[in-house]
Design an enzyme around this catalytic site. Structure first.
Site, PDB file in Angstrom:
ATOM      1  N   LYS A 177      -5.906   6.632  10.170  1.00 59.64           N
ATOM      2  CA  LYS A 177      -4.688   7.236   9.610  1.00 59.64           C
ATOM      3  C   LYS A 177      -4.797   8.724   9.839  1.00 59.64           C
ATOM      4  O   LYS A 177      -5.632   9.395   9.224  1.00 59.64           O
ATOM      5  CB  LYS A 177      -4.557   6.927   8.118  1.00 59.64           C
ATOM      6  N   GLY A 224       2.133  11.787  -3.355  1.00 60.47           N
ATOM      7  CA  GLY A 224       1.861  11.837  -4.791  1.00 60.47           C
ATOM      8  C   GLY A 224       3.045  12.245  -5.647  1.00 60.47           C
ATOM      9  O   GLY A 224       2.916  12.366  -6.860  1.00 60.47           O
ATOM     10  N   ALA A 276       3.511   7.400   1.720  1.00 60.60           N
ATOM     11  CA  ALA A 276       3.608   8.575   0.831  1.00 60.60           C
ATOM     12  C   ALA A 276       4.962   8.703   0.150  1.00 60.60           C
ATOM     13  O   ALA A 276       6.008   8.529   0.768  1.00 60.60           O
ATOM     14  CB  ALA A 276       3.319   9.878   1.583  1.00 60.60           C
ATOM     15  N   ASN A 288      -0.709   4.789  -2.920  1.00 56.60           N
ATOM     16  CA  ASN A 288      -1.955   4.972  -3.650  1.00 56.60           C
ATOM     17  C   ASN A 288      -1.691   5.427  -5.088  1.00 56.60           C
ATOM     18  O   ASN A 288      -1.898   4.707  -6.048  1.00 56.60           O
ATOM     19  CB  ASN A 288      -2.828   5.988  -2.911  1.00 56.60           C
ATOM     20  N   THR A 289      -1.161   6.661  -5.217  1.00 59.09           N
ATOM     21  CA  THR A 289      -1.053   7.277  -6.539  1.00 59.09           C
ATOM     22  C   THR A 289      -0.232   6.439  -7.514  1.00 59.09           C
ATOM     23  O   THR A 289      -0.592   6.332  -8.696  1.00 59.09           O
ATOM     24  CB  THR A 289      -0.428   8.680  -6.398  1.00 59.09           C
TER      25      THR A 289
END
EC number: 2.8.1.10
Lengths: 65, 257
Positions: free
Chosen positions: B96, B157, B184, B206-207
Site C-alpha cells: 500500500k 481518520g 480512508a 481502520n480508525t
C-alpha cells in the site's frame, strides 16, 4: 566505529551489518534493515561492510492502517 | 468472493491493524469483520526489543493476507526504501503505497506517488496506491503499472464518509475494469455501504473500527455493510423518481361510494 542507528549515535566495534545487529542485541527474522537509506537484504547482512558515519535503520512489523 | 490481482478473497473489506485497545481486541475484530487482508507497517525496533515479533506472530496466527504500507513517508525515496524493506520482511510483493504531501490533511503527494509507483511496479511490486479521486492522477498511476487504485473518500481518520460522491461515481465510470478500493475517510457502516453501492470493489478502513466503543461489534457491522452494499450494486438499484408511484396494485381496488 561511529554509527547512527535508528537515529541514535552509537560507538560500536562491528565490521558488518550482521555484527552490528548482534552487538546491539537485535535478533530474529522479522527485522528489516537499511544502510544510508537503501535496503540491505537479510541474506546480505553478513557480508555488508559498514563505514564510519553510516546511518542504519532497523525496522520491525508494527500496527498500520 | 472477490478476485484481486489473481487472488481470490472471501471478503471485500480490508482492515487496518492500528489503534485497537489491545492485541486481543484487534484479533477478535479481524475475525468478526470477515476480512482476509490486513494492513501493517514497519517502524523502528528498540535494541533487544520484541515488540515487532509479538505483533508479527499475532498477525500470522490470524491466517490473513498482509498488505504492508508505507505510511508516514513524505518522499519518493522514503516510500521506495520502506516498500523494499517491507517485501524483505513480509515476503509479499503487495504494497500500500502512501506518499504524504500535507501534514494536516494527510493528502497524498500525487506527483511523488506516481513516481514512486512507477519505480516499484518496474521492480515487481503490486502497488496499491493511496490516491485522491483525481482521474488524471489515476490514469498516470495505471500508466505507471498499477493494477489497482485506492482513492480516498475523505481525509485519513476523519470519519467524514464520502464527501464527493460525484467524483467517486465518475472514477468508477472511467475505470470500469480496474479494481477500485476506497481507502480512508470512512466513519460508519452506511458510508461503506454507500461506496459499495456505487460499484467500488472493496473498502479499506481502520480508525472507524479501532476507535469505536466496541471495535469487535463495529468490525462485524462494517463486514455486513460491505456485503449489503455489494449485493445491492449487483442487484440493480431503483433510480430515484420525482413522483410517487404506488407499490400496491391499483387494479381491483374496491369502490365504496
Amino acid at each position: 566505529m561511529k554509527l547512527l542507528v535508528n537515529g541514535e549515535a552509537h560507538e560500536v566495534a562491528a565490521n558488518t551489518l550482521a555484527e552490528l545487529l548482534a552487538a546491539l542485541d537485535y535478533e530474529g527474522d522479522w527485522l528489516a534493515t537499511a544502510v544510508n537509506s537503501d535496503l540491505v537484504h537479510k541474506a546480505n547482512r553478513a557480508e555488508f561492510r559498514l563505514s564510519d558515519g553510516d546511518r542504519i535503520e532497523i525496522l520491525s512489523p508494527m500496527q498500520g492502517g | 468472493m472477490f478476485e484481486l490481482l489473481g487472488t481470490t478473497l472471501p471478503s471485500r473489506l480490508l482492515l487496518g491493524t492500528a489503534q485497537y485497545p489491545s492485541p486481543a481486541i484487534l484479533a477478535d475484530a479481524v475475525k468478526a469483520s470477515g476480512t482476509s487482508v490486513v494492513t501493517v507497517s514497519l517502524r523502528r525496533e528498540m535494541a533487544g526489543g520484541r515488540a515487532g515479533e509479538k505483533f508479527w506472530s499475532l498477525i500470522r496466527s490470524l491466517g490473513v493476507r498482509i498488505l504492508p504500507n508505507t505510511a508516514g513517508c513524505h518522499s519518493v525515496k522514503e516510500a521506495v526504501t520502506t516498500a523494499k524493506m517491507a517485501r524483505d520482511v513480509f515476503g509479499t510483493s503487495w504494497i500500500k503505497l502512501e506518499v504524504i504531501g500535507n501534514h494536516d490533511t494527510l493528502q497524498p503527494d500525487v506527483f511523488g506517488l506516481v513516481e514512486a509507483a512507477r519505480i516499484l511496479c518496474e521492480d515487481g511490486f503490486d502497488v496499491f496506491p493511496y490516491t485522491t479521486d483525481d482521474l488524471v492522477v489515476a490514469e498516470r498511476l495505471l500508466e505507471g503499472g498499477c493494477k489497482v487504485l485506492m482513492p480516498w473518500c475523505a481525509p485519513i481518520g476523519s470519519a467524514l464518509g464520502p464527501v464527493n460522491i460525484t467524483a467517486l461515481r465518475s472514477m468508477r465510470g472511467h475505470f470500469p475494469d480496474v479494481p477500485l478500493i476506497v481507502d480512508a475517510g470512512l466513519g460508519r457502516p452506511s458510508h461503506a455501504a454507500t461506496v459499495m453501492e456505487l460499484g467500488f470493489d472493496a473498502v479499506l478502513l481502520n480508525t472507524a473500527v479501532a476507535k469505536a466503543a466496541d471495535p469487535v461489534g463495529m468490525a462485524r457491522a462494517f463486514g455486513k455493510a460491505v456485503e449489503a452494499g455489494r449485493e445491492a450494486f449487483s442487484s440493480g438499484m431503483l433510480e430515484p423518481r420525482d413522483v410517487a408511484v404506488p407499490s400496491t396494485p391499483t387494479i381491483g381496488r374496491a369502490v365504496f361510494s
